[in-house]
Write an enzyme that holds these catalytic residues in place. Sequence first.
Site, PDB file in Angstrom:
ATOM      1  N   GLY A 156       0.816  -1.213   0.000  1.00  0.00           N
ATOM      2  CA  GLY A 156       0.000   0.000   0.000  1.00  0.00           C
ATOM      3  C   GLY A 156       0.850   1.264   0.000  1.00  0.00           C
ATOM      4  NE  ARG A 170      -4.671   6.304   6.272  1.00  0.00           N
ATOM      5  CZ  ARG A 170      -5.237   5.227   6.814  1.00  0.00           C
ATOM      6  NH1 ARG A 170      -5.957   5.337   7.911  1.00  0.00           N
ATOM      7  NH2 ARG A 170      -5.074   4.027   6.272  1.00  0.00           N
ATOM      8  CD  GLN A 174      -1.557  -5.664  -4.075  1.00  0.00           C
ATOM      9  OE1 GLN A 174      -0.932  -5.294  -3.082  1.00  0.00           O
ATOM     10  NE2 GLN A 174      -2.873  -5.689  -4.116  1.00  0.00           N
ATOM     11  N   GLY A 218      -6.303  -3.520  -3.167  1.00  0.00           N
ATOM     12  CA  GLY A 218      -6.866  -3.886  -1.878  1.00  0.00           C
ATOM     13  C   GLY A 218      -6.171  -5.079  -1.234  1.00  0.00           C
ATOM     14  CB  THR A 219      -6.118  -6.223   2.323  1.00  0.00           C
ATOM     15  OG1 THR A 219      -7.533  -6.017   2.473  1.00  0.00           O
ATOM     16  CG2 THR A 219      -5.403  -5.046   2.964  1.00  0.00           C
ATOM     17  N   GLY A 227     -11.606  -1.414  10.757  1.00  0.00           N
ATOM     18  CA  GLY A 227     -12.773  -2.230  10.422  1.00  0.00           C
ATOM     19  C   GLY A 227     -13.443  -2.696  11.713  1.00  0.00           C
ATOM     20  CG  ASN A 277      -9.567  -6.854  10.955  1.00  0.00           C
ATOM     21  OD1 ASN A 277      -8.862  -7.724  11.465  1.00  0.00           O
ATOM     22  ND2 ASN A 277      -9.565  -6.586   9.658  1.00  0.00           N
TER      23      ASN A 277
HETATM   24  C1  UD1 Z   1      -7.097  -2.762   7.177  1.00  0.00           C
HETATM   25  C2  UD1 Z   1      -8.353  -3.631   7.306  1.00  0.00           C
HETATM   26  C3  UD1 Z   1      -9.138  -3.157   8.530  1.00  0.00           C
HETATM   27  C4  UD1 Z   1      -8.287  -3.207   9.766  1.00  0.00           C
HETATM   28  C5  UD1 Z   1      -6.989  -2.440   9.575  1.00  0.00           C
HETATM   29  C6  UD1 Z   1      -6.044  -2.691  10.703  1.00  0.00           C
HETATM   30  C7  UD1 Z   1      -8.992  -4.268   5.038  1.00  0.00           C
HETATM   31  C8  UD1 Z   1      -9.914  -4.031   3.927  1.00  0.00           C
HETATM   32  N1  UD1 Z   1      -9.142  -3.519   6.131  1.00  0.00           N
HETATM   33  O1  UD1 Z   1      -7.522  -1.434   6.938  1.00  0.00           O
HETATM   34  O2  UD1 Z   1     -10.287  -3.982   8.707  1.00  0.00           O
HETATM   35  O3  UD1 Z   1      -9.008  -2.684  10.870  1.00  0.00           O
HETATM   36  O4  UD1 Z   1      -6.325  -2.868   8.366  1.00  0.00           O
HETATM   37  O5  UD1 Z   1      -4.917  -1.866  10.615  1.00  0.00           O
HETATM   38  O6  UD1 Z   1      -8.159  -5.169   4.947  1.00  0.00           O
HETATM   39  N2  UD1 Z   1      -1.924  -3.413   1.319  1.00  0.00           N
HETATM   40  C9  UD1 Z   1      -1.397  -4.119   0.247  1.00  0.00           C
HETATM   41  N3  UD1 Z   1      -2.025  -4.055  -0.954  1.00  0.00           N
HETATM   42  C10 UD1 Z   1      -3.153  -3.328  -1.155  1.00  0.00           C
HETATM   43  C11 UD1 Z   1      -3.689  -2.604  -0.062  1.00  0.00           C
HETATM   44  C12 UD1 Z   1      -3.042  -2.671   1.174  1.00  0.00           C
HETATM   45  O7  UD1 Z   1      -0.383  -4.790   0.379  1.00  0.00           O
HETATM   46  O8  UD1 Z   1      -3.647  -3.317  -2.281  1.00  0.00           O
HETATM   47  C13 UD1 Z   1      -1.237  -3.478   2.623  1.00  0.00           C
HETATM   48  C14 UD1 Z   1      -0.793  -2.131   3.143  1.00  0.00           C
HETATM   49  O9  UD1 Z   1       0.515  -1.832   2.719  1.00  0.00           O
HETATM   50  C15 UD1 Z   1      -0.875  -2.313   4.656  1.00  0.00           C
HETATM   51  C16 UD1 Z   1      -1.957  -3.372   4.839  1.00  0.00           C
HETATM   52  O10 UD1 Z   1      -2.131  -3.987   3.576  1.00  0.00           O
HETATM   53  O11 UD1 Z   1       0.322  -2.790   5.211  1.00  0.00           O
HETATM   54  C17 UD1 Z   1      -3.268  -2.763   5.301  1.00  0.00           C
HETATM   55  O12 UD1 Z   1      -3.662  -1.789   4.371  1.00  0.00           O
HETATM   56  P1  UD1 Z   1      -4.252  -0.399   4.842  1.00  0.00           P
HETATM   57  O13 UD1 Z   1      -4.584   0.392   3.633  1.00  0.00           O
HETATM   58  O14 UD1 Z   1      -3.405   0.196   5.890  1.00  0.00           O
HETATM   59  O15 UD1 Z   1      -5.634  -0.924   5.444  1.00  0.00           O
HETATM   60  P2  UD1 Z   1      -6.520  -0.216   6.496  1.00  0.00           P
HETATM   61  O16 UD1 Z   1      -7.377   0.802   5.838  1.00  0.00           O
HETATM   62  O17 UD1 Z   1      -5.702   0.200   7.655  1.00  0.00           O
HETATM   63 CA    CA Z   2      -3.418   0.100   8.268  1.00  0.00          CA
END
Ligand code: UD1
Ligand code: CA
Length: 460
Positions: A12, A16, A76, A81-82, A142, A170
């Site tokens: 990601g 922020r 990726q 998204g995650t 979440g 979460n």
């Molecule tokens: C995510 C969770 C949320 C949880 C929170 C905890 C989802 C949809 N939501 O939200 O429920 O409460 O974490 O901190 O999963 N990432 C990727 N590829 C992507 C998007 C993100 O590798 O396409 C990675 C980011 O680098 C990061 C992690 O996944 O390390 C979480 O992503 P982030 O955007 O921070 O999710 P949150 O909005 O915090």
């Molecule tokens: Ca996060």
Amino acid sequence: MGRVGALVLAAGKGTRMKGSLSKVMLPVLGEPMLYYPLRALSEAGIKDIAVVVGWGGEAVESYLASRWPDVAVLWQREQLGTGHALMVAEPWWASLDELLVLPGDVPLVGADVLEALSRRHMDEMTEATFLTMTLDDPSGYGRVIQVDGRVRIVEDKDASQAERSIQEVNSGIYAFNAASLADLIHRLDNDNAQKEYYLTDVVRLLSADGKRVAVLNWPDPEELMGVNDPVQLAQAAVMLRDRLLYRWMKEFGLKCLDPNSVWIGPEVSFEEDVWIDPWVELWGKSSIGGGSRIASFTVIRNSKLGSGVQVRGHVVMEDSVVGDGAAIGPFAHLRNGAEVGEGAHVGKFVEIKNSTIAHGSKVPHLSYIGDAVIGEETNIGAGTITCNFDGRRKHQTRIGDRCFVGSDTMLVAPVSLGDDSYTGAGSVITRDVPEGALAIARARQRNLKGWAKKKKEEER
Ligand code: UD1
Ligand code: CA
């Protein structure tokens, strides 16, 4: 229990943070944020680890290659998204039995958390187990919704007013049965506020299919804290600092007058009974021997101090070694492989670079010692300088045992002083000095009698 692997999500952007570096590469106590989940995983005994990289991924990849060569790197390219990250990584995890998933932005996570998650997942033979925490201010996370034995996670941006008031959130840390995950990962869609494939939807799908999903509510939310903005980055560093310091205090008798102004990196180690004054920073792979004392305004990086070392304040030390009972400073700079022997003394306004000073020798005041080898019990007078650089190359100075180098000696390298030799104060030494000799290399003093009176008469 089969083959367990772990996937760390770090692709990601970290919007922020408003920076150009990948969020997981931002330093927390001198190490990239990503270091912490990787260390927790390896402490928990997990060997198969992969990191999903994307935005700013080149820097993450080169960090992993140099510090974590056994960790796999998965790209990726588009961050959708995650859940999408898990889809992209599927070829890597498909052959595992159990898969831990955690974000790269949880620097306070410890091995104990991951072990507890794994244990719960195994003991209850669930398809998925995830860690939650209960927060006074759950905003941004979440929310965990449990109704009639079914569980789902609603993202902050998708949540209704009522759902937003739920305080159980979460953590983003999960244990999955890999086969069950593979069965439904491709059923995820991006029909939500962020138009992203949410990994969190896996929980809902499993639960709706009647599969076993366990929720492990962790009592210490600090450990699961996610770092998304510069305020959280600073808060995480302080919490981590306090945790590390208090552990050293309890287990090794480390003493700090003011722990709030002391900063110690996670790779630093101590023997027992070290004293640290306010405003000290210790970073990298440094080790501090028993009974040493480090006075204020000192920064030590990648250096090794023996036992009973006195660091007298305002000292900057990098990539250096200091022997037992040596005294350094105040106001000294040791760098690039400086080695100070047992009981030696490096004093005020002294710089030591790529040099060895054997035991019992002293460089007490105002000196530059570069590319030099100094023997035992030698005294280097105030203001002595090794002139190691001729404008093109660096040259070595060798000084034997029991020498006495007079104040303000310039040692024009390459040059060597034999054992037991002396130099006269103010000498510019350009040729080797034999053992036991006195070298004087300065203009002989002339006293012109009555000169001042004559000058005054001329001026009249
Ligand atoms: C995510 C969770 C949320 C949880 C929170 C905890 C989802 C949809 N939501 O939200 O429920 O409460 O974490 O901190 O999963 N990432 C990727 N590829 C992507 C998007 C993100 O590798 O396409 C990675 C980011 O680098 C990061 C992690 O996944 O390390 C979480 O992503 P982030 O955007 O921070 O999710 P949150 O909005 O915090
Ligand atoms: Ca996060």
